[in-house]
Design a protein around this motif. Sequence first.
Motif, PDB file in Angstrom:
ATOM      1  N   GLY A  46      62.458  29.352  76.506  1.00 27.63           N
ATOM      2  CA  GLY A  46      62.879  30.242  77.439  1.00 27.63           C
ATOM      3  C   GLY A  46      61.764  30.744  78.469  1.00 27.63           C
ATOM      4  N   GLN A  47      60.678  30.803  78.078  1.00 26.61           N
ATOM      5  CA  GLN A  47      59.517  31.187  79.088  1.00 26.61           C
ATOM      6  C   GLN A  47      59.277  30.376  79.901  1.00 26.61           C
ATOM      7  OE1 GLN A  47      56.425  32.141  76.074  1.00 26.61           O
ATOM      8  NE2 GLN A  47      58.005  33.471  74.946  1.00 26.61           N
ATOM      9  N   MET A  48      59.462  29.097  79.673  1.00 28.08           N
ATOM     10  CA  MET A  48      59.227  27.854  80.419  1.00 28.08           C
ATOM     11  C   MET A  48      60.417  27.715  81.602  1.00 28.08           C
ATOM     12  SD  MET A  48      57.687  24.574  77.976  1.00 28.08           S
ATOM     13  CE  MET A  48      57.698  23.462  79.621  1.00 28.08           C
ATOM     14  N   LEU A  49      61.629  28.133  81.023  1.00 28.07           N
ATOM     15  CA  LEU A  49      62.632  27.931  82.122  1.00 28.07           C
ATOM     16  C   LEU A  49      62.884  29.243  83.181  1.00 28.07           C
ATOM     17  CD1 LEU A  49      65.591  27.299  79.877  1.00 28.07           C
ATOM     18  CD2 LEU A  49      65.026  26.129  82.017  1.00 28.07           C
ATOM     19  N   ALA A  50      62.139  30.190  82.552  1.00 25.37           N
ATOM     20  CA  ALA A  50      61.947  31.582  83.494  1.00 25.37           C
ATOM     21  C   ALA A  50      61.129  31.270  84.619  1.00 25.37           C
ATOM     22  CB  ALA A  50      61.448  32.765  82.704  1.00 25.37           C
ATOM     23  N   GLY A  51      59.821  30.487  84.098  1.00 21.37           N
ATOM     24  CA  GLY A  51      58.654  30.288  84.951  1.00 21.37           C
ATOM     25  C   GLY A  51      59.444  29.084  85.987  1.00 21.37           C
ATOM     26  N   ALA A  52      60.058  28.329  85.655  1.00 22.94           N
ATOM     27  CA  ALA A  52      60.311  27.172  86.618  1.00 22.94           C
ATOM     28  C   ALA A  52      61.352  27.713  87.623  1.00 22.94           C
ATOM     29  CB  ALA A  52      61.136  26.116  85.933  1.00 22.94           C
ATOM     30  N   PHE A  53      62.368  28.653  87.130  1.00 22.43           N
ATOM     31  CA  PHE A  53      63.024  29.155  88.172  1.00 22.43           C
ATOM     32  C   PHE A  53      62.863  30.115  89.126  1.00 22.43           C
ATOM     33  CE2 PHE A  53      66.026  32.551  89.158  1.00 22.43           C
ATOM     34  CZ  PHE A  53      67.070  31.643  90.108  1.00 22.43           C
ATOM     35  N   THR A  54      61.987  31.119  88.766  1.00 23.26           N
ATOM     36  CA  THR A  54      61.302  31.999  89.718  1.00 23.26           C
ATOM     37  C   THR A  54      60.205  31.474  90.691  1.00 23.26           C
ATOM     38  OG1 THR A  54      59.905  32.703  87.645  1.00 23.26           O
ATOM     39  CG2 THR A  54      61.628  34.143  88.132  1.00 23.26           C
ATOM     40  N   SER A  55      59.539  30.608  89.868  1.00 22.03           N
ATOM     41  CA  SER A  55      58.274  29.951  91.015  1.00 22.03           C
ATOM     42  C   SER A  55      59.013  28.882  91.943  1.00 22.03           C
ATOM     43  CB  SER A  55      57.460  29.035  90.011  1.00 22.03           C
ATOM     44  OG  SER A  55      58.286  27.861  89.476  1.00 22.03           O
ATOM     45  N   PHE A  56      60.327  28.387  91.733  1.00 22.77           N
ATOM     46  CA  PHE A  56      60.815  27.498  92.555  1.00 22.77           C
ATOM     47  C   PHE A  56      61.578  28.434  93.641  1.00 22.77           C
ATOM     48  CE2 PHE A  56      65.060  26.019  94.224  1.00 22.77           C
ATOM     49  CZ  PHE A  56      64.559  24.707  94.718  1.00 22.77           C
ATOM     50  N   VAL A  57      62.047  29.438  93.041  1.00 18.81           N
ATOM     51  CA  VAL A  57      62.595  30.658  94.490  1.00 18.81           C
ATOM     52  C   VAL A  57      61.455  31.088  95.228  1.00 18.81           C
ATOM     53  CG1 VAL A  57      63.733  32.669  94.580  1.00 18.81           C
ATOM     54  CG2 VAL A  57      64.563  31.269  92.821  1.00 18.81           C
ATOM     55  N   VAL A  58      60.460  31.457  94.801  1.00 21.22           N
ATOM     56  CA  VAL A  58      59.411  31.783  95.325  1.00 21.22           C
ATOM     57  C   VAL A  58      58.701  30.997  96.312  1.00 21.22           C
ATOM     58  CG1 VAL A  58      56.859  32.938  95.289  1.00 21.22           C
ATOM     59  CG2 VAL A  58      58.699  33.668  93.727  1.00 21.22           C
ATOM     60  N   GLY A  59      58.610  29.514  95.834  1.00 19.46           N
ATOM     61  CA  GLY A  59      58.135  28.532  96.627  1.00 19.46           C
ATOM     62  C   GLY A  59      59.108  28.096  97.541  1.00 19.46           C
ATOM     63  N   TYR A  60      60.270  28.146  97.371  1.00 20.08           N
ATOM     64  CA  TYR A  60      61.182  27.776  98.394  1.00 20.08           C
ATOM     65  C   TYR A  60      61.248  28.671  99.674  1.00 20.08           C
ATOM     66  CZ  TYR A  60      65.742  26.872 100.401  1.00 20.08           C
ATOM     67  OH  TYR A  60      67.050  26.449 101.256  1.00 20.08           O
TER      68      TYR A  60
END
Length: 314
Positions: A46-60
């Motif tokens: 779950g911690q990895m999923l949260a990091g993957a999603f939020t980092s993608f949104v910010v990077g996008y």
Amino acid sequence: MSTIFSAAFLTTLLAAGVRMAIPILLPAVGEIFAERSGVLNINLEGQMLAGAFTSFVVGYYTHSLLLALLVGALSGVLMALIMALCCVRWGCNHCVIGITLNMFSLGCTSFWYRVIYGVTTSPPKADVSSGTLAIPGLSKIPFIGDILFNQNFLFYLSVVIVIAAYFVLNRTQFGLQVRSAGEYPRAAETMGVHVNRMRYISMVICGFLAGMGGSFLSLISLNRFVDNITASRGFIALAIVIFGKWAPWQVFFASLLFGTIDALQLRLQAIGVDVPYQLLTALPYFLTILVMVFTAKRSHSPAALGQNYEREQI
């Protein structure tokens, strides 16, 4: 068959194995801190999923790799703190809370991804730097150069983190306090160690590294976010911690092994090996099961792992 044993094939395989070990190694090193302090952090996924999603949104939206990685790591910290609050403060069962938060992260990230980007046939990509860094001189060494010294900067950072984790856990007072909190918390408390504080700090470290590992998947490995992008790598990291006997260097080499197996199954599919692709895809998970079967009984986990601790009131 000759293609498999060629120097070019082995070089690309091992280089890819190092790269694919990064999202396993980072959360696994973080899990060492969590479990050494006594918290059975099933919530790595779950911690990895949260990091993957939020980092993608910010990077996008920002096109900044470093900012996206930072936000992803902090998202992992947030999930870790929720886990710590439930287990350390409220005394909940570690496994139940971890599995619940994993399901929450999976559903939450999938829902908000569709809210933000909708359902499209061409998934959006985050336009950020790949972060590949060739070390001058060393990257030109035949065979070894391409494998170890022409990698993403997160690999070099991971090596530094492994060295730091080994030193902190085995050579500092803080590391001694973390280990004592997971071995005999009552005795540690009598020696002035604030057990629950050590567990909170350890979970913050774990969440930060797990969030960074998830961010690597969405920003660098795939450059996009998909449902369940972690594909159970959090559980593989849990198995690696047991396989590596809660020691940073052993976990490091175990991560390289799993990363290489994952890279191997992809390359075997690419060259058209006459084996059902489902069997090849299952190779890393099959290896995980074998590791658990042959090492679980011989591994000695921290004595107070998964046990909640309440301070005595004077």
